[in-house]
Design a protein around this motif. Sequence first.
Motif, PDB file in Angstrom:
ATOM      1  N   ARG A 196     -24.243  39.683  23.150  1.00  0.00           N
ATOM      2  CA  ARG A 196     -24.336  40.651  24.246  1.00  0.00           C
ATOM      3  C   ARG A 196     -23.847  42.046  23.854  1.00  0.00           C
ATOM      4  O   ARG A 196     -24.130  43.022  24.540  1.00  0.00           O
ATOM      5  N   LYS A 197     -23.082  42.139  22.779  1.00  0.00           N
ATOM      6  CA  LYS A 197     -22.431  43.395  22.426  1.00  0.00           C
ATOM      7  C   LYS A 197     -22.946  43.916  21.085  1.00  0.00           C
ATOM      8  O   LYS A 197     -23.132  43.140  20.145  1.00  0.00           O
ATOM      9  N   ALA A 198     -23.165  45.213  21.039  1.00  0.00           N
ATOM     10  CA  ALA A 198     -23.674  45.857  19.818  1.00  0.00           C
ATOM     11  C   ALA A 198     -22.750  47.006  19.434  1.00  0.00           C
ATOM     12  O   ALA A 198     -22.422  47.852  20.275  1.00  0.00           O
ATOM     13  N   CYS A 233     -28.888  42.965  24.201  1.00  0.00           N
ATOM     14  CA  CYS A 233     -27.493  43.418  24.266  1.00  0.00           C
ATOM     15  C   CYS A 233     -27.334  44.365  25.455  1.00  0.00           C
ATOM     16  O   CYS A 233     -28.103  45.313  25.597  1.00  0.00           O
ATOM     17  N   PHE A 248     -21.530  39.178  17.747  1.00  0.00           N
ATOM     18  CA  PHE A 248     -21.892  40.545  18.094  1.00  0.00           C
ATOM     19  C   PHE A 248     -22.831  41.121  17.045  1.00  0.00           C
ATOM     20  O   PHE A 248     -22.988  40.571  15.951  1.00  0.00           O
TER      21      PHE A 248
END
Length: 290
Positions: free
Chosen positions: A4-6, A49, A125
């Motif tokens: 979900r995170k970049a 993301c 990530f």
Amino acid sequence: MKVRKAVFPAAGLGTRFLPATKAQPKEMLPLVDKPIIQYGVEEALAAGCDQIIIITGRGKQAIEDHFDVSYELEKMLEERGKTELLKIVRGISDMIHVSYVRQKEALGLGHAVLMARELIGDEPFAVLLADDVIDAEVPCLKQLIDVFEKTHCSVLATQVIDGPAISAYGVLKAKEVAGSHGTLHQVLDLVEKPRLEQAPSNLAVIGRYVLTPAVFDCLAEIQAGAGGELQLTDGLRELLKREKIYGCVFEGKRHDTGDKLGFLKATVEFALKRPDLGKPLRQYLKSLKL
């Protein structure tokens, strides 16, 4: 777990583009009419993301301003009836949930990634290097995430680079995964910028990564290298001792916009694809006496 995170490391000084980058971040240089970093952010969003973490440093305020709301500009555009431009401007600020982490010193890519540890937590990530703008039907990062969801291991974007140019990259020593038709390799080792004759393969690491949170412990434990910099490659080599890592030969065209010639080529190619610019630009290029 879902990716979900970049993370976007953006604290570098951009010395290859001086004097243009003396007072503005290299990530904000426009590729046609959109800053380089926005291409990467849009790719991350298209890959699923929804949280963007940008590692910034001194002189990078323009990045924060770009992804923030611009009340004065929006009000002016609304009053003048410029609805299409207003839609574009609002689309940028509505695009993402973004967090910023200040890297006080540019101490290497590994250090930049480590700076995001508290915001990432115990999740897989993505890391995207904005200089690598990748034009692909299926976003490059989405291709990596698809591999991650099958393997639950870290995945590196790789590209076949033949000849002396391989010396500018991190290079994989790897074995092909059976049945992958050359698109997926299990990483056995990584070598940073080897000479051509010492390169273990022609598989170069490109600026897209999907990483497990175990990489943070690895980065925290390794020693800094030349110039006091913490290299991501060294962290990945340490991670290899604990987990499998895969290299994915992505489908798409990569543009190295951190290089002046690469930046010019990308500008031309992206402009030629535009319905409003493609035809007149093509006519202009044909008119040149080269």
